[in-house]
Design an enzyme around this catalytic site. Structure first.
Site: not given
Length: 392
Positions: A161, A208
């Site tokens: 991302h 993350h």
């Protein structure tokens, strides 16, 4: 250095960020399996050693800590940040790529869309492969609240991302000045803001670690920096070389089949195949458009002024967006259904066996075919439909 890496990779650091943003875990178990936060070097080193020796590591540690049998519940105390970060996280999902990125081609400039698709394909492929080679886990839950589940089985570093957001934002910023008149400082501010929001959203959603996000943004920035001097050369090859459609189709297909094998199923291979398929379809489509002399470049001397956003312009753009999305989603559904039927018949698989889609001999060709078709429709057919409907 290991202490710093362990600190940046620590799940508790992500959990603290979530709590500061008003997202709290309310389940009783707020502990993680093994290790203590007081020994970051041992904690990180232990995770790396454990993942190398345990084939089920991702399923255990990338989802929830052992002992947590159900998804932890959470409490939202800041709804503004909640919706902001969920929206920002959505900018890295398929729904964004298939609906919003093509709008640049439909409503602004196909040149810019081509640059974005090319860099997006390269950056995402590098990021996905690095995940499955490095095999670093995602944050643990608990203590982290995980707002997404689909990619739980994937490894964490780097954050794709963050990579995609950085590549798209700054590729557009670097490419647009030669095509469109705008204030560079404003464009830079928008690029930094959007990429930062996407990066922070990966922490907020618990998918993350800080290390994953920092590495993702840095790797993407390095790739943009290293490839920037060759963008014009690649453009010329992609649009004019006789072997361009062959390379543009066969190289992504080869990379899809040669994607690194894991000892368990992960969505990374399928997602990478989707990205490579889109890139292949668009690349062939761009070459076809150039050979036909139908590149649909903006009218006037470049760079052209940004169009004035009148009600008529907005309405026309909205209609083009709707028609284009219907065309792409319809293509996706039709080709996906047909390719699966052919492959299931070829390999003698029952039509109701959804697990068969995970087999490489089925997953790679059906996804590559489906999204190559999507790329071709986007780059060749959609603008011609607009012309037929009087929408250009």
């Amino acid at each position: 250095m290991l202490e710093l890496l362990a600190y940046l990779h620590d799940s508790e650091l992500v959990a603290r960020f979530q709590r500061r943003c008003g997202l709290f875990l309310v389940e009783a178990a707020h502990h993680s399996r093994g290790g203590t936060p007081d020994t970051p070097r041992g904690q990180l080193r232990g995770r790396w050693d454990h993942q190398d020796n345990n084939s089920n590591f991702k399923h255990k540690e990338n989802g929830f800590a052992i002992g947590g049998c159900s998804r932890p519940q959470y409490e939202v105390r800041n709804w503004l940040l909640y919706f902001l970060f969920l929206f920002s996280a959505g900018l890295g999902h398929e729904i964004f790529y298939i609906t919003c990125l093509p709008c640049i081609q439909w409503n602004l400039d196909p040149f810019l869309c081509r640059r974005l698709v090319n860099m997006w394909t390269v950056v995402m492929y590098v990021g996905q492969v690095m995940k499955d080679l490095l095999k670093l886990p995602r944050p643990l839950s608990p203590p982290v609240v995980k707002l997404e589940t689909r990619v739980n089985a994937e490894y964490g570093l780097p954050s794709t991302h963050a990579m995609a957001a950085t590549a798209i934002s700054f590729t557009l910023l670097l490419s647009a000045p030669s095509r469109i008149q705008f204030q560079f400082e404003v464009g830079l501010l928008i690029a930094v803001t959007l990429s930062s929001l996407v990066c922070l959203s990966r922490l907020y959603t618990g998918m993350h670690s800080v290390l994953d996000v920092i590495c993702g943004a840095l790797i993407s920035a390095i790739l943009v920096f290293l490839t920037y001097p060759y963008w014009e050369t690649f453009d010329h090859f992609q649009l004019n070389s006789r072997i361009s459609p062959i390379v543009g189709l066969l190289l992504p297909l080869f990379l899809s089949y040669k994607y690194p094998e894991l000892d368990h199923y992960s969505t990374t291979r399928g997602d990478t195949t989707i990205i490579l398929g889109v890139g292949a379809g668009c690349s062939v489509g761009y070459w076809v458009n150039e050979q036909l002399g139908q590149t649909l470049v903006p009218q006037g001397v470049l760079p052209v002024p940004l169009p004035t956003l009148t009600p008529n312009v907005l309405a026309l753009g909205a209609v083009r967006h709707l028609v284009g999305v219907v065309a792409l989603v319809g293509t996706r559904q039709v080709v996906k259904t047909l390719s699966l039927q052919v492959l299931y018949s070829w390999y003698g698989v029952a039509k109701n066996d959804d697990s068969a889609r995970r087999r490489r001999e089925i997953e790679v060709p059906y996804k590559f075919t489906t999204y190559t078709a999507v790329g071709l429709v986007n780059s060749i057919l959609v603008n011609r439909v607009f012309i037929l409907l009087g929408l250009m």
